[in-house]
Scaffold this active site. Structure first.
Site, mmCIF file in Angstrom:
data_model
loop_
_atom_site.group_PDB
_atom_site.id
_atom_site.type_symbol
_atom_site.label_atom_id
_atom_site.label_comp_id
_atom_site.label_asym_id
_atom_site.label_seq_id
_atom_site.Cartn_x
_atom_site.Cartn_y
_atom_site.Cartn_z
ATOM 1 N N CYS A 139 80.087 -1.638 -6.008
ATOM 2 C CA CYS A 139 80.499 -1.955 -7.605
ATOM 3 C C CYS A 139 82.209 -1.916 -7.552
ATOM 4 O O CYS A 139 82.924 -2.694 -8.201
ATOM 5 C CB CYS A 139 80.055 -0.964 -8.643
ATOM 6 N N ASP A 140 82.695 -0.826 -6.934
ATOM 7 C CA ASP A 140 84.200 -0.499 -7.016
ATOM 8 C C ASP A 140 84.931 -0.805 -5.917
ATOM 9 O O ASP A 140 86.298 -0.753 -6.059
ATOM 10 C CB ASP A 140 84.390 0.932 -7.659
ATOM 11 N N CYS A 160 79.927 4.343 -6.333
ATOM 12 C CA CYS A 160 79.186 3.117 -5.854
ATOM 13 C C CYS A 160 80.286 1.981 -5.264
ATOM 14 O O CYS A 160 81.178 1.395 -5.948
ATOM 15 C CB CYS A 160 78.798 2.373 -7.420
#
Ligand code: NAP
Length: 306
Positions: free
Chosen positions: A133-134, A130
């Site tokens: 997200c990261d 992701c």
């Protein structure tokens, strides 16, 4: 607690079904598994959903607000099991049992794994599925994105814009991503290793390098990287459907007709878990609307109008 329609999954298909079902006047509940996130919420930008341009997360939040506004109930609970008792479905969720006259399965898909050495070991320590997200943790660092579809290219563009030193690894010599996205990608000058597969991910406490192989020449080399973003597609999530005896196609997707009906009476399905030809937010929403309409017809014909 008895509902007319229980929707399992809170992605674009499930939330659209909830909006339509609630607006038909059906007592509607939508279950969202707290351990899962809709693929749409992970999309860094959406520009092919008519009338909307922005992040996937923003779009899905708006859909959820809209469903709640029309009276659908939202339960942040994982559905463990659904069984049939006579005419009624009994849904076993985290907090207990619920009953519903019809079920809409909108469980979507989960990211695919490469299945290579080091992949599982380094999840959260350099391996990610992701970018949204990261990605932030990799600003100024070298990252590889693996894949050749829309997700891989959108992730690579997102990571480049964040300030990562990004390159893409693809197993063939052309992408399957949309042409418009490919143009944006190539305009950014992001390098690509074509005809290449990753054989291993290595490191110490975190990812340090990948071992790649050119499948045409057989050449193997080592590349130093800080992060590996794996974007090789999704696999349908169909455990609940299987428990209900719903039929799948040979790829494991739920078979539905034009009205989103499955082979099991009272069970409908919508979105990426289905055998539809196009897996996009807009088609998932269309499926959800049709599934809600079919559920409405089923509930009123079978149980009478309220
Ligand atoms: P996808 O379209 O299925 O593409 C997966 C990519 O990963 C393909 O390029 C495939 O290679 C590669 N791949 C698969 N297995 C692999 C393996 N074991 N090793 C190496 N490479 C592998 O998946 P996606 O990009 O996640 O997209 C999923 C769906 O969501 C698509 O329908 C897509 O259009 C949609 N989506 C839409 C948007 C948007 O509209 N904004 C954004 C993201 C996703 P091959 O090409 O060789 O098969």
């Amino acid at each position: 607690m008895e509902f007319d329609v229980a929707i399992i999954g809170a992605g674009p298909a499930g939330l659209t079904a909830a909006i339509y079902s609630a607006r038909y006047g059906l007592k509607t509940v939508v279950f969202e598994d707290p351990s899962r996130i809709s693929q749409l919420a992970l999309a860094p930008f959406i520009e092919n959903y008519p009338g909307y341009e922005g992040t996937g997360l923003d779009l899905i939040s708006k859909m959820k607000d809209q469903a709640l506004k029309f009276g659908a109930e939202h339960k942040l609970e994982r559905v463990e099991d659904v069984r049939r008792e006579g005419d009624i479905f009994v849904i076993k969720a985290d907090s207990g049992e619920y009953k519903a006259k019809a079920i809409i399965i909108a469980t979507g898909g989960k990211h695919r794994e490469l299945g290579i050495e080091g992949e599982k070991e380094f999840v959260g320590r350099g391996v990610s599925y992701c970018a949204v997200c990261d990605g932030f943790f990799f600003r100024g660092k070298k990252v590889a994105v693996i894949g050749g579809g829309n997700t891989a290219l959108a992730d690579a563009i997102y990571l480049k814009d964040l300030g990562c030193d990004v390159f893409v690894i693809h197993r063939r010599e052309s992408f399957r991503a949309d042409q418009a996205l490919q143009k944006q990608f190539f305009d950014k000058g992001i390098p690509v290793l074509w005809n290449t597969v990753v054989e291993r991910i290595e490191g110490g406490s975190k990812v340090e390098r990948i071992i790649v192989k050119n499948i045409q020449t057989g050449e193997i080399k080592e590349i130093e990287v800080d992060g590996v973003f794996i974007a090789i597609g999704i696999q349908p999530q169909t455990e609940i459907a299987l428990k209900l005896g719903v039929e799948m196609d040979s790829y494991g997707y739920i078979k539905v007709d034009k009205r989103q009906r499955t082979n099991v009476e009272g069970v409908f399905a919508a979105g990426d878990c289905c055998d539809n030809p196009l897996k996009q937010a807009i088609t998932a929403c269309g499926d959800g609307a049709v599934a809600a309409y079919s559920a409405y017809e089923y509930v009123t014909n079978r149980f009478g109008t309220k």
